[in-house]
Design a protein around this motif. Structure first.
Motif, PDB file in Angstrom:
ATOM      1  N   UNK A  85     -53.425  -1.388 104.212  1.00 58.93           N
ATOM      2  CA  UNK A  85     -54.218  -0.517 105.077  1.00 58.93           C
ATOM      3  C   UNK A  85     -54.211   0.875 104.474  1.00 58.93           C
ATOM      4  N   UNK A  86     -55.320   1.564 104.580  1.00 62.08           N
ATOM      5  CA  UNK A  86     -55.345   2.967 104.200  1.00 62.08           C
ATOM      6  C   UNK A  86     -56.536   3.653 104.852  1.00 62.08           C
ATOM      7  N   UNK A  87     -56.525   4.962 104.798  1.00 62.02           N
ATOM      8  CA  UNK A  87     -57.592   5.755 105.409  1.00 62.02           C
ATOM      9  C   UNK A  87     -58.838   5.753 104.536  1.00 62.02           C
ATOM     10  N   UNK A  88     -59.932   6.141 105.151  1.00 61.75           N
ATOM     11  CA  UNK A  88     -61.201   6.258 104.434  1.00 61.75           C
ATOM     12  C   UNK A  88     -61.070   7.162 103.212  1.00 61.75           C
ATOM     13  N   UNK A  89     -61.871   6.900 102.205  1.00 61.43           N
ATOM     14  CA  UNK A  89     -61.939   7.783 101.055  1.00 61.43           C
ATOM     15  C   UNK A  89     -60.862   7.570 100.021  1.00 61.43           C
ATOM     16  N   UNK A  90     -60.199   6.447 100.033  1.00 62.75           N
ATOM     17  CA  UNK A  90     -59.113   6.210  99.080  1.00 62.75           C
ATOM     18  C   UNK A  90     -59.399   4.986  98.218  1.00 62.75           C
ATOM     19  N   UNK A  91     -60.601   4.944  97.644  1.00 65.96           N
ATOM     20  CA  UNK A  91     -61.049   3.820  96.829  1.00 65.96           C
ATOM     21  C   UNK A  91     -60.098   3.552  95.661  1.00 65.96           C
ATOM     22  N   UNK A  92     -59.548   4.598  95.073  1.00 69.00           N
ATOM     23  CA  UNK A  92     -58.622   4.431  93.951  1.00 69.00           C
ATOM     24  C   UNK A  92     -57.412   3.611  94.385  1.00 69.00           C
ATOM     25  N   UNK A  93     -56.916   3.867  95.594  1.00 69.13           N
ATOM     26  CA  UNK A  93     -55.757   3.128  96.083  1.00 69.13           C
ATOM     27  C   UNK A  93     -56.093   1.660  96.316  1.00 69.13           C
ATOM     28  N   UNK A  94     -57.305   1.389  96.763  1.00 70.39           N
ATOM     29  CA  UNK A  94     -57.736   0.009  96.955  1.00 70.39           C
ATOM     30  C   UNK A  94     -57.680  -0.726  95.617  1.00 70.39           C
ATOM     31  N   UNK A  95     -58.269  -0.116  94.603  1.00 69.40           N
ATOM     32  CA  UNK A  95     -58.289  -0.721  93.272  1.00 69.40           C
ATOM     33  C   UNK A  95     -56.884  -0.925  92.736  1.00 69.40           C
ATOM     34  N   UNK A  96     -56.039   0.094  92.854  1.00 72.36           N
ATOM     35  CA  UNK A  96     -54.667  -0.006  92.360  1.00 72.36           C
ATOM     36  C   UNK A  96     -53.885  -1.105  93.075  1.00 72.36           C
ATOM     37  N   UNK A  97     -54.014  -1.185  94.402  1.00 66.78           N
ATOM     38  CA  UNK A  97     -53.250  -2.190  95.143  1.00 66.78           C
ATOM     39  C   UNK A  97     -53.703  -3.600  94.779  1.00 66.78           C
ATOM     40  N   UNK A  98     -54.994  -3.792  94.541  1.00 62.76           N
ATOM     41  CA  UNK A  98     -55.493  -5.110  94.156  1.00 62.76           C
ATOM     42  C   UNK A  98     -55.002  -5.485  92.757  1.00 62.76           C
ATOM     43  N   UNK A  99     -54.906  -4.512  91.852  1.00 60.99           N
ATOM     44  CA  UNK A  99     -54.386  -4.785  90.506  1.00 60.99           C
ATOM     45  C   UNK A  99     -52.927  -5.214  90.563  1.00 60.99           C
ATOM     46  N   UNK A 100     -52.165  -4.613  91.456  1.00 59.87           N
ATOM     47  CA  UNK A 100     -50.744  -4.947  91.589  1.00 59.87           C
ATOM     48  C   UNK A 100     -50.565  -6.340  92.177  1.00 59.87           C
ATOM     49  N   UNK A 101     -51.439  -6.723  93.094  1.00 60.87           N
ATOM     50  CA  UNK A 101     -51.304  -8.057  93.666  1.00 60.87           C
ATOM     51  C   UNK A 101     -51.672  -8.188  95.125  1.00 60.87           C
ATOM     52  N   UNK A 102     -52.104  -7.093  95.753  1.00 59.64           N
ATOM     53  CA  UNK A 102     -52.566  -7.220  97.139  1.00 59.64           C
ATOM     54  C   UNK A 102     -53.783  -8.132  97.155  1.00 59.64           C
ATOM     55  N   UNK A 103     -53.909  -8.897  98.209  1.00 57.52           N
ATOM     56  CA  UNK A 103     -55.002  -9.864  98.304  1.00 57.52           C
ATOM     57  C   UNK A 103     -56.146  -9.374  99.187  1.00 57.52           C
ATOM     58  N   UNK A 104     -55.939  -8.237  99.839  1.00 55.92           N
ATOM     59  CA  UNK A 104     -56.969  -7.703 100.710  1.00 55.92           C
ATOM     60  C   UNK A 104     -56.683  -6.255 101.045  1.00 55.92           C
ATOM     61  N   UNK A 105     -57.678  -5.598 101.612  1.00 57.13           N
ATOM     62  CA  UNK A 105     -57.549  -4.193 101.939  1.00 57.13           C
ATOM     63  C   UNK A 105     -58.375  -3.901 103.176  1.00 57.13           C
ATOM     64  N   UNK A 106     -57.786  -3.188 104.125  1.00 57.88           N
ATOM     65  CA  UNK A 106     -58.462  -2.820 105.364  1.00 57.88           C
ATOM     66  C   UNK A 106     -58.454  -1.300 105.457  1.00 57.88           C
ATOM     67  N   UNK A 107     -59.628  -0.721 105.690  1.00 55.26           N
ATOM     68  CA  UNK A 107     -59.750   0.729 105.800  1.00 55.26           C
ATOM     69  C   UNK A 107     -59.545   1.146 107.248  1.00 55.26           C
ATOM     70  N   UNK A 108     -58.695   2.182 107.450  1.00 52.83           N
ATOM     71  CA  UNK A 108     -58.468   2.733 108.780  1.00 52.83           C
ATOM     72  C   UNK A 108     -59.408   3.911 108.999  1.00 52.83           C
ATOM     73  N   UNK A 109     -59.922   4.120 110.173  1.00 52.02           N
ATOM     74  CA  UNK A 109     -59.693   3.272 111.344  1.00 52.02           C
ATOM     75  C   UNK A 109     -60.423   1.941 111.153  1.00 52.02           C
ATOM     76  N   UNK A 110     -59.746   0.860 111.488  1.00 54.69           N
ATOM     77  CA  UNK A 110     -60.291  -0.459 111.219  1.00 54.69           C
ATOM     78  C   UNK A 110     -61.142  -0.977 112.368  1.00 54.69           C
ATOM     79  N   UNK A 111     -62.088  -1.787 112.004  1.00 50.12           N
ATOM     80  CA  UNK A 111     -62.873  -2.539 112.974  1.00 50.12           C
ATOM     81  C   UNK A 111     -62.197  -3.889 113.115  1.00 50.12           C
ATOM     82  N   UNK A 112     -62.082  -4.385 114.315  1.00 49.04           N
ATOM     83  CA  UNK A 112     -61.426  -5.658 114.574  1.00 49.04           C
ATOM     84  C   UNK A 112     -61.987  -6.779 113.702  1.00 49.04           C
TER      85      UNK A 112
END
Length: 126
Positions: A85-112
Motif C-alpha cells: 500500500x502507498x499514497x498517490x504519486x509514488x509510482x517509483x515505489x510501485x515499480x521498486x516493490x514489484x522488482x523486489x517481489x511484491x505481487x500487487x500494489x494498492x494506492x491509498x486512499x484505496x477503493x474497495x
C-alpha cells in the motif's frame, strides 16, 4: 477466501482494510503496526497474503525500510504473497516493490473494488 495479515502503522487504516476484507469474506489473521513485529507474526500465523504499507515504521533510521522488510519476508518464505500500500504519486515505489517481489500494489486512499481485485489476483486460486 484468503487469510490476510495487515501491516500498517495507522490504526484507522488497518480498521478500514479489515472492514473491507471482512465484508468480502476474507479472514484477517493478524494486524501489526511495525516491521519488527511483522516478521514474527507472519511466522506465527502463516497468512495467505500480507498487505503492507510501504512506509511501515521499524527501528532502522532510513527511508528504505520497506525494501528491507519486503526482502526479509521473501527470504524467510520465498512463496510469500505480498501486496503493498502507498499514497498517490509514488509510482517509483510501485515499480521498486514489484522488482523486489511484491505481487500487487494498492494506492491509498484505496477503493474497495481496487483492493479486492488485487487480492483476488494474488490470493485466490484461478
Amino acid at each position: 477466501m484468503a487469510r490476510v495479515m495487515i501491516v500498517d502503522d495507522a490504526e484507522f487504516m488497518r480498521m478500514a482494510i479489515r472492514d473491507t476484507l471482512f465484508k468480502h469474506g476474507h479472514e484477517v489473521v493478524a494486524e501489526v503496526a511495525d516491521g519488527d513485529e511483522a516478521i514474527q507474526k507472519y511466522l506465527e500465523v502463516k497468512p495467505d497474503l500480507v498487505l503492507m504499507d510501504i512506509m511501515v515504521p521499524d527501528n532502522v533510521p532510513d527511508s528504505k525500510n520497506w525494501k528491507k522488510l519486503l526482502d526479509k519476508f521473501l527470504v524467510i518464505d520465498h512463496k510469500a504473497k505480498m501486496a503493498m500500500f502507498s499514497s498517490l504519486g509514488q509510482q517509483v515505489l510501485i515499480t521498486e516493490s514489484m522488482k523486489i517481489g511484491a505481487m500487487g500494489f494498492v494506492v491509498k486512499p484505496f477503493e474497495s473494488d481496487g483492493m479486492m481485485d488485487v487480492i483476488r489476483k494474488i490470493a485466490e486460486p484461478n
